[in-house]
Design an enzyme around this catalytic site. Structure first.
Site, PDB file in Angstrom:
ATOM      1  N   TYR A  50      16.327  99.262  97.535  1.00  0.00           N
ATOM      2  CA  TYR A  50      17.393  98.166  97.833  1.00  0.00           C
ATOM      3  C   TYR A  50      18.296  98.499  99.320  1.00  0.00           C
ATOM      4  O   TYR A  50      18.375  97.666  99.931  1.00  0.00           O
ATOM      5  CB  TYR A  50      18.213  97.907  96.587  1.00  0.00           C
ATOM      6  CG  TYR A  50      19.121  96.429  96.853  1.00  0.00           C
ATOM      7  CD1 TYR A  50      18.671  95.342  96.612  1.00  0.00           C
ATOM      8  CD2 TYR A  50      20.474  96.914  96.961  1.00  0.00           C
ATOM      9  CE1 TYR A  50      19.565  94.236  96.746  1.00  0.00           C
ATOM     10  CE2 TYR A  50      21.533  95.711  97.068  1.00  0.00           C
ATOM     11  CZ  TYR A  50      20.686  94.559  96.827  1.00  0.00           C
ATOM     12  OH  TYR A  50      21.596  93.244  96.964  1.00  0.00           O
ATOM     13  N   ASN A  83      18.489  84.154 101.596  1.00  0.00           N
ATOM     14  CA  ASN A  83      19.298  84.741 100.313  1.00  0.00           C
ATOM     15  C   ASN A  83      18.342  85.381  99.315  1.00  0.00           C
ATOM     16  O   ASN A  83      18.965  86.229  98.590  1.00  0.00           O
ATOM     17  CB  ASN A  83      20.087  83.547  99.725  1.00  0.00           C
ATOM     18  CG  ASN A  83      20.787  83.889  98.437  1.00  0.00           C
ATOM     19  OD1 ASN A  83      21.545  84.500  98.553  1.00  0.00           O
ATOM     20  ND2 ASN A  83      20.134  83.400  97.504  1.00  0.00           N
ATOM     21  N   ASN A 138      12.211 108.991  89.945  1.00  0.00           N
ATOM     22  CA  ASN A 138      11.512 108.089  88.734  1.00  0.00           C
ATOM     23  C   ASN A 138      10.690 106.665  89.225  1.00  0.00           C
ATOM     24  O   ASN A 138      10.292 105.975  88.475  1.00  0.00           O
ATOM     25  CB  ASN A 138      12.559 107.924  87.888  1.00  0.00           C
ATOM     26  CG  ASN A 138      12.939 109.165  87.180  1.00  0.00           C
ATOM     27  OD1 ASN A 138      12.555 110.019  87.088  1.00  0.00           O
ATOM     28  ND2 ASN A 138      14.608 109.009  86.889  1.00  0.00           N
TER      29      ASN A 138
HETATM   30  P1  NAD Z   1      20.529  86.207  91.589  1.00  0.00           P
HETATM   31  O1  NAD Z   1      19.514  87.370  91.087  1.00  0.00           O
HETATM   32  O2  NAD Z   1      21.486  85.590  90.795  1.00  0.00           O
HETATM   33  O3  NAD Z   1      19.509  85.119  92.459  1.00  0.00           O
HETATM   34  C1  NAD Z   1      18.541  85.506  93.321  1.00  0.00           C
HETATM   35  C2  NAD Z   1      17.510  84.380  93.496  1.00  0.00           C
HETATM   36  O4  NAD Z   1      16.742  84.850  94.379  1.00  0.00           O
HETATM   37  C3  NAD Z   1      17.262  84.099  91.980  1.00  0.00           C
HETATM   38  O5  NAD Z   1      17.296  82.523  91.814  1.00  0.00           O
HETATM   39  C4  NAD Z   1      15.499  84.378  92.291  1.00  0.00           C
HETATM   40  O6  NAD Z   1      14.665  83.648  91.430  1.00  0.00           O
HETATM   41  C5  NAD Z   1      15.318  84.194  93.665  1.00  0.00           C
HETATM   42  N1  NAD Z   1      14.126  85.066  94.194  1.00  0.00           N
HETATM   43  C6  NAD Z   1      13.900  86.380  93.750  1.00  0.00           C
HETATM   44  N2  NAD Z   1      12.759  86.591  94.378  1.00  0.00           N
HETATM   45  C7  NAD Z   1      12.228  85.598  95.024  1.00  0.00           C
HETATM   46  C8  NAD Z   1      11.196  85.113  95.727  1.00  0.00           C
HETATM   47  N3  NAD Z   1      10.138  86.104  96.024  1.00  0.00           N
HETATM   48  N4  NAD Z   1      10.896  83.997  96.399  1.00  0.00           N
HETATM   49  C9  NAD Z   1      12.001  83.080  96.258  1.00  0.00           C
HETATM   50  N5  NAD Z   1      13.033  83.389  95.566  1.00  0.00           N
HETATM   51  C10 NAD Z   1      13.326  84.570  94.970  1.00  0.00           C
HETATM   52  O7  NAD Z   1      21.051  87.153  92.818  1.00  0.00           O
HETATM   53  P2  NAD Z   1      22.528  86.937  93.647  1.00  0.00           P
HETATM   54  O8  NAD Z   1      23.694  87.851  93.072  1.00  0.00           O
HETATM   55  O9  NAD Z   1      22.874  85.554  93.670  1.00  0.00           O
HETATM   56  O10 NAD Z   1      22.147  87.671  95.025  1.00  0.00           O
HETATM   57  C11 NAD Z   1      21.899  86.509  96.116  1.00  0.00           C
HETATM   58  C12 NAD Z   1      21.620  87.581  97.281  1.00  0.00           C
HETATM   59  O11 NAD Z   1      22.676  88.387  97.394  1.00  0.00           O
HETATM   60  C13 NAD Z   1      20.710  88.569  97.319  1.00  0.00           C
HETATM   61  O12 NAD Z   1      19.835  88.828  98.376  1.00  0.00           O
HETATM   62  C14 NAD Z   1      21.226  89.705  96.804  1.00  0.00           C
HETATM   63  O13 NAD Z   1      20.859  91.110  97.131  1.00  0.00           O
HETATM   64  C15 NAD Z   1      22.472  89.444  97.518  1.00  0.00           C
HETATM   65  N6  NAD Z   1      23.672  90.416  97.276  1.00  0.00           N
HETATM   66  C16 NAD Z   1      24.406  90.450  95.928  1.00  0.00           C
HETATM   67  C17 NAD Z   1      25.592  90.902  95.527  1.00  0.00           C
HETATM   68  C18 NAD Z   1      26.123  90.694  94.327  1.00  0.00           C
HETATM   69  O14 NAD Z   1      27.274  91.235  93.897  1.00  0.00           O
HETATM   70  N7  NAD Z   1      25.837  89.602  93.521  1.00  0.00           N
HETATM   71  C19 NAD Z   1      26.024  91.976  96.443  1.00  0.00           C
HETATM   72  C20 NAD Z   1      25.336  91.975  97.495  1.00  0.00           C
HETATM   73  C21 NAD Z   1      24.358  91.490  98.012  1.00  0.00           C
END
Ligand code: NAD
Length: 451
Positions: free
Chosen positions: A357, A292, A303
């Site tokens: 992304y 996740n 950019n």
């Molecule tokens: P968020 O930023 O709230 O949480 C992401 C977590 O990942 C954070 O706790 C961060 O510390 C951790 N993280 C980042 N880099 C890391 C690393 N190198 N090692 C370990 N942990 C790491 O994001 P979210 O909104 O909860 O998103 C979770 C997933 O869902 C992501 O993969 C995101 O791309 C995907 N996603 C989210 C949405 C949305 O609408 N929020 C939509 C599509 C996809």
């Protein structure tokens, strides 16, 4: 209970549900998002009985699988149904598509709020005749269009079942139960493919992950924290992992649900090894891994610097690939294991300012496609969710106008909650989902983006 996500206020939603807002909406014909019914322990799976139709190979097995649901065979115009389920596997020619019209047309007004439409078909690429392949492929356009017409939080999905599935179709049960429940609240207009494996129902459908060890990366907050909560609710022993800098939030997540925290940057070259050693030492191995952890570093390509490009590809794509390969090679991810990746609708549709992304999240879909047949040899499944607009810190950072547009651009006219993504992941993680591999299910309320 899953955590409430900390998204930004939904201005349109609050306004439209206020007295003046509702009045204006009805006068101007503005879209009115419905409050979606979500899973609560002890509540019935559906808001009414199931109306079951169609005369293919699946109707009778489905009736047996749904023995604890109330199932009706003929439409009663005074009843509001919790679900309309149609076995379309008998449709093997264009002419027979009329059966869809005959079943659904009179019943469309009889679906309860947050009701479900489920069409069952046979995987078109695997059927015997040209006519059948055409007719089965037509189900997709039908179901996706029905889903767009449904009101009041109702959703519609298509499930293609392998033609060689056993006569009891046990491999279909976990999918059916997920779709015919409040757990699939924000999944809409999706096509799920179920393979031919037989499945065994868990001792309890409320604790399907009993005895399983699950790892969730990026679990300190947002979607990851909710996945961990839902896994714990479903009976799993959970390891929550996140970067060392998120240590405090990670401990809070772990303490709340009795999980074990592991400070782990997934991009570290030895991440798979550290995770494997930790899990083997504490719990003897891993059954479920959810990749996740994810980041955005948006910039128009013109950019963008190399750092933004590399960090997004490394966290979102290279790390999950390396960790899965490492865990499988070491045999730490056990026979019957589950790999679940998190893609995004940006990986399907592309998004301005997100070349890095979009590439990473489309690569995740490639990973599911490529690894599914390879992992199947070890009895391991791999699937992905592709969230749309989910209310989290990530989406709260989007500028106001774009944020409101993101919410309204779906058939359900709202953003999803982190629990919607988590429930879909828990469905993939279930031991009863052993016939479900190679799927990418969007959790997007049938967002127009990438549809
Ligand atoms: P968020 O930023 O709230 O949480 C992401 C977590 O990942 C954070 O706790 C961060 O510390 C951790 N993280 C980042 N880099 C890391 C690393 N190198 N090692 C370990 N942990 C790491 O994001 P979210 O909104 O909860 O998103 C979770 C997933 O869902 C992501 O993969 C995101 O791309 C995907 N996603 C989210 C949405 C949305 O609408 N929020 C939509 C599509 C996809």
């Amino acid at each position: 209970m899953a955590a409430k996500s900390k998204g930004a206020p939904n201005l349109y939603g609050s306004f439209i549900h206020s007295a003046p807002g509702a009045f204006l909406a009805s006068k101007l014909g503005l879209p009115q998002p419905a409050e979606l019914r979500r899973y609560k322990a002890g509540e019935p799976a559906l808001p009414g009985p199931v109306l079951l139709g169609g005369k293919g190979r699946l109707a009778e097995p489905v009736r047996a699988l749904l023995s604890d649901y109330t199932v009706a065979d003929s439409l009663d115009s005074g009843t509001k149904y919790g679900a309309l389920v149609f076995d379309a596997t008998g449709i093997d020619s264009i002419d027979k598509l009329a059966q869809l019209f005959e079943f659904f047309q009179p019943a469309m007004r009889n679906l309860a709020p947050s009701g479900r439409v489920v069409v069952l078909g046979t995987t078109p690429e695997l059927v015997g005749s040209v006519d059948e392949q055409i007719a089965q492929r037509a189900l997709e356009g039908f179901t996706r269009s029905v889903a767009k017409e449904l009101l009041r939080g109702a959703t519609g999905q298509l499930v293609y079942v392998h033609p060689e599935a056993g006569t009891a179709a046990t491999g279909l049960e976990s999918t059916l139960r997920f779709l015919l429940s409040a757990k699939s609240a924000f999944v809409d207009g999706q096509v799920i493919r179920v393979g031919k494996n037989e499945s065994v129902a868990p001792a309890s459908w409320d604790k399907p992950l009993d005895g399983k060890v699950a790892v969730v990366t990026g679990a300190a907050r947002g979607i990851g924290a909710t996945i961990a909560e839902v896994f714990a609710r479903d009976g799993a022993t959970v390891i929550v992992a996140d970067i060392p800098a998120a240590g405090e939030a990670l401990s809070a997540t772990a303490n709340k649900i009795g999980a074990t925290a592991l400070a782990l940057d997934v991009t570290a070259p030895d991440a798979a090894e550290r995770l494997a050693d930790f899990a083997v030492e504490r719990f003897g191995g891993i059954d479920i891994v959810v990749h996740n952890a994810g980041i955005t570093r948006d910039k128009l390509l013109a950019n963008m610097d190399e750092g933004r490009w590399n960090s997004v590809i490394n966290v979102n794509l290279a790390a999950p690939h390396r960790i899965t390969s490492g865990l499988v090679a070491k045999g730490v991810l056990k026979e019957g294991g589950r790999v679940i990746d998190v893609s995004s609708i940006a990986g399907i549709a592309g998004n301005r300012g997100q070349t890095n992304y979009g590439a990473s999240k489309a690569g995740v879909i490639g990973m599911v496609d490529a690894e599914s047949p390879v992992l199947a040899e070890k009895g391991i499944t791999i699937n992905a969710v592709a969230p749309g607009f989910i209310e989290t810190a990530m989406t709260a950072a989007i500028p106001l106008g774009t944020r409101e547009a993101g919410r309204l651009m779906s058939s359900l006219l709202q953003g999803g909650q982190t629990v919607d993504v988590a429930e879909t992941i828990a469905y993939f993680a279930s031991p009863a989902s052993n016939a479900v591999s190679g799927n990418v299910v969007r959790v997007c309320g049938q967002s127009l983006i990438g549809a």
